[in-house]
Design a protein around this motif. Structure first.
Motif, PDB file in Angstrom:
ATOM      1  N   PHE A 471      12.784  -7.802  -1.645  1.00  0.00           N
ATOM      2  CA  PHE A 471      12.689  -6.498  -2.283  1.00  0.00           C
ATOM      3  C   PHE A 471      11.767  -5.596  -1.460  1.00  0.00           C
ATOM      4  O   PHE A 471      10.820  -6.070  -0.816  1.00  0.00           O
ATOM      5  CB  PHE A 471      12.140  -6.639  -3.705  1.00  0.00           C
ATOM      6  CG  PHE A 471      12.924  -7.578  -4.577  1.00  0.00           C
ATOM      7  CD1 PHE A 471      14.274  -7.363  -4.808  1.00  0.00           C
ATOM      8  CD2 PHE A 471      12.319  -8.689  -5.147  1.00  0.00           C
ATOM      9  CE1 PHE A 471      15.002  -8.223  -5.618  1.00  0.00           C
ATOM     10  CE2 PHE A 471      13.037  -9.559  -5.947  1.00  0.00           C
ATOM     11  CZ  PHE A 471      14.389  -9.327  -6.180  1.00  0.00           C
ATOM     12  N   ASN A 472      12.038  -4.318  -1.510  1.00  0.00           N
ATOM     13  CA  ASN A 472      11.237  -3.341  -0.770  1.00  0.00           C
ATOM     14  C   ASN A 472      10.038  -2.916  -1.628  1.00  0.00           C
ATOM     15  O   ASN A 472       9.979  -1.802  -2.150  1.00  0.00           O
ATOM     16  CB  ASN A 472      12.097  -2.134  -0.389  1.00  0.00           C
ATOM     17  CG  ASN A 472      11.403  -1.221   0.610  1.00  0.00           C
ATOM     18  OD1 ASN A 472      10.224  -1.396   0.915  1.00  0.00           O
ATOM     19  ND2 ASN A 472      12.136  -0.249   1.117  1.00  0.00           N
ATOM     20  N   THR A 473       9.090  -3.842  -1.768  1.00  0.00           N
ATOM     21  CA  THR A 473       7.931  -3.578  -2.616  1.00  0.00           C
ATOM     22  C   THR A 473       7.052  -2.463  -2.052  1.00  0.00           C
ATOM     23  O   THR A 473       6.403  -1.736  -2.815  1.00  0.00           O
ATOM     24  CB  THR A 473       7.096  -4.853  -2.785  1.00  0.00           C
ATOM     25  OG1 THR A 473       6.730  -5.347  -1.485  1.00  0.00           O
ATOM     26  CG2 THR A 473       7.892  -5.933  -3.512  1.00  0.00           C
ATOM     27  N   GLU A 474       7.034  -2.349  -0.715  1.00  0.00           N
ATOM     28  CA  GLU A 474       6.200  -1.301  -0.102  1.00  0.00           C
ATOM     29  C   GLU A 474       6.666   0.086  -0.528  1.00  0.00           C
ATOM     30  O   GLU A 474       5.843   0.968  -0.840  1.00  0.00           O
ATOM     31  CB  GLU A 474       6.231  -1.413   1.432  1.00  0.00           C
ATOM     32  CG  GLU A 474       5.562  -2.656   1.991  1.00  0.00           C
ATOM     33  CD  GLU A 474       6.447  -3.880   1.920  1.00  0.00           C
ATOM     34  OE1 GLU A 474       7.635  -3.731   1.523  1.00  0.00           O
ATOM     35  OE2 GLU A 474       5.965  -4.986   2.237  1.00  0.00           O
ATOM     36  N   ARG A 475       7.982   0.299  -0.558  1.00  0.00           N
ATOM     37  CA  ARG A 475       8.495   1.609  -0.939  1.00  0.00           C
ATOM     38  C   ARG A 475       8.201   1.903  -2.404  1.00  0.00           C
ATOM     39  O   ARG A 475       7.830   3.024  -2.770  1.00  0.00           O
ATOM     40  CB  ARG A 475      10.004   1.675  -0.674  1.00  0.00           C
ATOM     41  CG  ARG A 475      10.655   2.995  -1.070  1.00  0.00           C
ATOM     42  CD  ARG A 475       9.988   4.180  -0.396  1.00  0.00           C
ATOM     43  NE  ARG A 475      10.501   5.461  -0.871  1.00  0.00           N
ATOM     44  CZ  ARG A 475       9.763   6.561  -0.956  1.00  0.00           C
ATOM     45  NH1 ARG A 475       8.485   6.555  -0.588  1.00  0.00           N
ATOM     46  NH2 ARG A 475      10.305   7.685  -1.397  1.00  0.00           N
ATOM     47  N   VAL A 476       8.339   0.901  -3.271  1.00  0.00           N
ATOM     48  CA  VAL A 476       8.041   1.096  -4.695  1.00  0.00           C
ATOM     49  C   VAL A 476       6.572   1.446  -4.881  1.00  0.00           C
ATOM     50  O   VAL A 476       6.219   2.371  -5.628  1.00  0.00           O
ATOM     51  CB  VAL A 476       8.401  -0.164  -5.510  1.00  0.00           C
ATOM     52  CG1 VAL A 476       7.984  -0.002  -6.962  1.00  0.00           C
ATOM     53  CG2 VAL A 476       9.900  -0.448  -5.417  1.00  0.00           C
ATOM     54  N   ALA A 477       5.694   0.708  -4.189  1.00  0.00           N
ATOM     55  CA  ALA A 477       4.261   0.994  -4.288  1.00  0.00           C
ATOM     56  C   ALA A 477       3.953   2.413  -3.811  1.00  0.00           C
ATOM     57  O   ALA A 477       3.114   3.110  -4.402  1.00  0.00           O
ATOM     58  CB  ALA A 477       3.476  -0.023  -3.455  1.00  0.00           C
ATOM     59  N   GLU A 478       4.641   2.838  -2.758  1.00  0.00           N
ATOM     60  CA  GLU A 478       4.433   4.187  -2.219  1.00  0.00           C
ATOM     61  C   GLU A 478       4.824   5.251  -3.245  1.00  0.00           C
ATOM     62  O   GLU A 478       4.113   6.243  -3.444  1.00  0.00           O
ATOM     63  CB  GLU A 478       5.265   4.348  -0.947  1.00  0.00           C
ATOM     64  CG  GLU A 478       5.079   5.666  -0.221  1.00  0.00           C
ATOM     65  CD  GLU A 478       5.961   5.766   1.021  1.00  0.00           C
ATOM     66  OE1 GLU A 478       6.296   6.897   1.408  1.00  0.00           O
ATOM     67  OE2 GLU A 478       6.314   4.709   1.588  1.00  0.00           O
ATOM     68  N   ILE A 479       5.960   5.041  -3.939  1.00  0.00           N
ATOM     69  CA  ILE A 479       6.412   6.007  -4.953  1.00  0.00           C
ATOM     70  C   ILE A 479       5.437   6.061  -6.114  1.00  0.00           C
ATOM     71  O   ILE A 479       5.035   7.143  -6.578  1.00  0.00           O
ATOM     72  CB  ILE A 479       7.824   5.637  -5.437  1.00  0.00           C
ATOM     73  CG1 ILE A 479       8.846   5.799  -4.311  1.00  0.00           C
ATOM     74  CG2 ILE A 479       8.220   6.506  -6.637  1.00  0.00           C
ATOM     75  CD1 ILE A 479      10.220   5.245  -4.652  1.00  0.00           C
TER      76      ILE A 479
END
Length: 898
Positions: A471-479
């Protein structure tokens, strides 16, 4: 606080009653009288500066005047004005436990909350265990200890009863005493500043005199602590719960549909189910079900057979069974043929309605045949006294058949009073539960089934349906960080949909338009018909506010709709809001709701059910606690009517499998991000070939940690009540000959790999690990080996590649005590891999993790003939603690081994 301190609390050798009194009717008089009048074998010291003696026993002016150590101090005087000084005196005396009665504490005490905080400070300062305030005390009938305000004597039994309400306790105990229901313990918790439900489950779970735990619950302060203790003992002892109070305060604060519907009571239901406990609706039912579970085997299904001599009561039983979603068993052809001509029934069917004067042998013959039918999970035998019937002889025949066939539960309902009392007593004396009404019997059968179903759920081995998925956890955290840093708790639809996409949850094609020109360009790209939605955090429920326009088929309609939505956004204070443009879904399909919210007690919970505008109207949804694996996701879905409806059609099989995966992915998302307060995906649209989200909204918790964090001494992030799989504890190690291996936590899906490992081990290796020559490799045992609660048990496996598959070559586990202070370690290494550093790698890593989690001491019990393990323990820093005939107990003190 260690639960082992509770042994001193509930089995005290010396008790001081502070405020003991000679005046009847007072708390001090009642509790002191109860203690000295029940035959308690310890010493009771009355403490009261006003008396030289109390009820014929020498009194002490103060606690400090007693020269002996005190195990338990019972404070029987008023909570004001000097209660804090009294508790300080208890602490300075070194008292191990304190009972603080203080009836009606919250209503009678001024600034009760403030006083509770000060009481808690003193309790923590001195470390004594505390029961109360606002408690009735406790009773341990087996030791004749009545440290309570209940005046009647209770019968010794094997049920531990926990009640939060002091007032209700009296009524429950009064009824139990009248019915001669026996108890191993009774405990009234009151305000549970210290001792709480979870502590008592842990204590009673290892108590040999307790076979079942019954709880009358109002609320839980720490959901995760309760879940951990309940899950630890659900397999060994039934936990039966009556939960009162269906509060609405938390609902009033919810903004999304999911937050609104996932109310407190439904969350408790989900928690009890996940813990393997059974919830009953009525107070009396909790004694019926507990007694029955202690006497009878659990039914393997919900198909009930009924044998009766009266039709009307049988109809009532069937009505109750169907209402509770039970099933009337359908007799097999063999059973029908055997019954024909043997029993006096006009029609052979279930319920088997025999003649009103059915003879004892008629009941015997019917039960003998029916109980062996594979289509029958349990039997209810109903007897109504009539001219010519023989209640005692009939009971004797029934007992005979049950003794010969003990593998299915048999419940009895001897209706009436005086004419059947002796028969009821006979049935009960032989461990056969009997009920006054058919409704009580049917309810108990269904509670037994639900209890067994909940345990089976814990024992199921899930499939691996998300293998190698990232999963793209980095992108979710960024949002999330971006929104919160801007002071926004509600993201835009585009941000929410991007979060879903980052976790592999498909979203319908979505564009956004800020101008009419952009709108026309989008329409030229995707075509008609379209849907327009306003995208503003100012409007959560877009459909209710007129923020959704469906089935637009021409440019004029599109432009007018665009203008309307911009005007609506402007009226709500967001002139810059975009307009969402989506293709109108014309394919035939169904709308599903998937959502989550943070419950104040149990943390994150997940909702699944019928979606769209019917979500609130139909209330067809279920609640589950993350993390969810494939099995748990499927069971969550199976509880809903929409899933059971779609399951009937084979062409939906593949998409339902995809829906399982979507629920699991959503569970990962909720587990990974504590900042998500509420999440609503409504609807998720499914056809016979695809699945995608049409709309979604999120509420962020600005006070939550910025990412999933672990509290020192714990595996579990604080927003979850059940620990997720600790994937962060993977470690690559090198063993002999340069072979690379992975040490990782065990997981539920490892069952087949563990079975293979144990199957490859020699008899000697098995004996050295398990202290027995062979072990049972049935699923019921293997699954307990693999499905661990990471709050209590650290289990690591050493894995090497065997072609394209994984191969487990070793296993180490640390079983932590409830207080996390001590842990016991055991290790197994496959014969072929012994002497290659596998054992050292596993043990060293387990010790490292245990130290990080705050474990202070690790114990191992090693057979004296296991010289290799004794040598490894010595190299790891263990020292011999005590030596027995066949084994040596070794200890690693982590506080001295930093």
């Amino acid at each position: 606080m260690s639960i082992y301190n509770l042994e001193y609390f509930f089995n005290p050798k010396r008790i001081a009653v502070i405020g003991a009194d000679d005046k009847p009717g007072t708390i001090g008089y009642t509790v002191f009288r109860n203690l000295i009048g029940e035959g308690y074998r310890g010493i009771v010291y009355p403490v009261n500066s006003k008396y030289d003696s109390i009820q014929g026993v020498e009194a002490y002016k103060s606690l400090s005047d007693i020269s002996k150590e005190i195990d338990l101090a019972i404070v029987s005087k008023d909570c004001e004005p000097n209660i804090l000084e009294t508790l300080e005196e208890c602490g300075q005396k070194g008292v191990k436990g304190v009972i603080l009665f203080c009836p009606d504490f919250r209503t009678k005490v001024k600034e009760a909350v403030n006083l509770e905080e000060k009481i808690e400070e003193i309790h923590r300062k001195y470390g004594f265990r505390l029961l109360g305030p606002n408690t009735l005390g406790f009773i341990r009938p087996g030791l004749n200890i009545n440290a309570s305000l209940f005046k009647r004597k209770l019968t010794k039994g094997n049920i531990a009863l926990i009640v939060q309400s002091a007032t209700l306790s009296v009524a429950l105990l009064d009824r139990a005493a009248d019915k001669n229901i026996g108890f191993s313990y009774f405990v009234s918790l009151g305000s549970d500043i210290d001792i709480d439900i979870a502590d008592l489950i842990d204590f009673f779970g290892v108590d040999a005199s307790t076979r079942a735990i019954v709880i009358y619950m109002q609320s839980i302060k720490n959901g995760r602590k309760f879940m951990t203790s309940a899950r630890s003992f659900a397999f060994s002892k039934p936990i039966v719960i009556v939960k009162s109070g269906k509060f609405v305060e938390s609902l009033e604060l919810a903004l999304t549909h999911s937050g609104l519907l996932a109310g407190e009571d439904k969350v408790y239901d989900a928690a009890f189910k996940r813990a393997g406990a059974v919830r009953v609706d009525e107070t009396l039912d909790m004694f019926y079900i507990t007694e029955t579970l202690s006497k009878q085997r659990r039914p393997r299904g919900k198909r009930l057979a009924i044998i009766t001599n009266a039709g009307a009561p049988a109809v009532s039983a069937v009505d109750g069974l169907i209402k509770l979603e039970g099933e009337l068993a359908e007799f097999s052809k063999e059973t029908l043929n055997e019954l024909e001509g043997i029993v006096p029934a006009r029609i052979i069917r279930n319920p088997l309605d025999m003649v009103s004067d059915a003879k004892p042998e008629d009941y015997e013959n019917a039960l003998k045949i029916i109980i062996k039918d594979k289509n029958v999970d349990g039997v209810l035998i109903m007897f109504t006294p009539s001219l010519g019937t023989q209640p005692i002889e009939t009971a004797q025949r029934v007992i005979k058949i049950i003794k010969e066939n003990p593998y299915k539960p048999v419940l009895t309902n001897w209706m009436g009073e005086t004419s059947v009392n002796e028969a009821r007593e006979l049935l009960n004396s032989h461990g056969i539960p009997t009920f006054v009404t058919p409704e009580q019997a049917v309810r108990t059968f269904m509670y037994m089934y639900k209890y067994d179903f909940n345990l089976k759920l814990l024992l199921e081995t899930p499939q691996t349906i998300l293998k190698d998925v990232t999963f793209n956890t980095e992108r979710v955290a960024e949002i999330i960080d971006g929104a919160i840093s801007q002071g926004r708790s509600i993201p835009t639809f585009f941000e929410a949909s991007e979060i879903l996409s980052a976790y592999g949850i498909p979203v319908v094609l979505t564009k956004k338009a800020n101008t009419i020109e952009e709108l026309k360009n989008i329409i030229a790209e995707i075509g008609y018909p379209i849907v327009l939605k306003i995208d503003t955090p100012k409007i959560i429920h877009k459909f209710k506010k007129g923020g959704v326009i469906l089935d637009i088929r021409d440019e004029l309609e599109a432009v007018e709709g665009f203008k309307w939505l911009k005007k609506l956004a402007n009226e709500h204070g967001d002139a810059d809001a975009s307009v969402i443009v989506q293709p109108m879904v014309m394919t035939y399909g169904y709308e599903i709701a998937l959502g989550a919210k943070k419950d104040p007690t149990f943390g994150a919970v997940i909702l699944f059910g019928t979606g769209g505008n019917l979500l609130e109207a139909l209330e067809d949804y279920s609640i589950g606690l993350p993390p969810l694996n494939q099995t748990l996701a499927k069971r969550l879905m199976e509880e809903t009517k929409i899933y059971r409806f779609l399951k009937k059609y084979p062409y939906y099989a593949d998409v339902l499998k995809s829906l399982e995966e979507t629920v699991v992915k959503f569970s990962y998302l909720i587990s990974d991000f504590p900042q998500i307060k509420e999440f609503d995906i409504n609807p998720v649209f499914i056809t016979d070939s695809e699945i995608f989200a049409l709309d979604c909204s999120i509420i962020f918790d600005k006070t939550a940690p910025r990412k999933k964090t672990m509290v020192k001494g714990e595996f579990c992030p604080p927003h979850l009540s059940i620990c997720p799989y600790p994937v962060h504890l993977y470690k690559e190690v090198s063993i002999k000959d340069g072979i690379k291996a992975i040490v990782r936590p065990i997981k539920a899906e490892d069952e087949s790999l563990i079975a293979s490992l144990l199957g490859r081990c020699s008899e000697r290796t098995i004996s050295l690990r398990f202290f027995q020559r062979a072990i049972d490799l049935r699923h019921e045992n293997l699954v307990k080996f693999c499905q661990v609660d990471y709050d209590r048990e650290l289990a690591f496996v050493c894995v090497v590649n065997d072609g394209d598959e994984e191969k487990i070559i070793g296993d180490v586990r640390l079983s932590r005590d409830p207080d996390g202070y001590d842990a016991e370690m055991a290790i197994l290494v496959e014969d072929e891999w012994q002497g290659k550093g596998v054992g050292k790698a596993l043990c060293s890593y387990a010790i490292e993790v245990a130290r990080d989690l705050g474990v202070k001491r690790i114990w191992m019990d090693i057979l004296r003939i296991n010289t290799y393990m004794l040598g490894l323990a010595d190299r790891l820093g263990f020292v011999k603690h005590h030596i027995e005939e066949d084994s040596i107990k070794v200890l690693l003190n982590l506080e001295n081994n930093l």
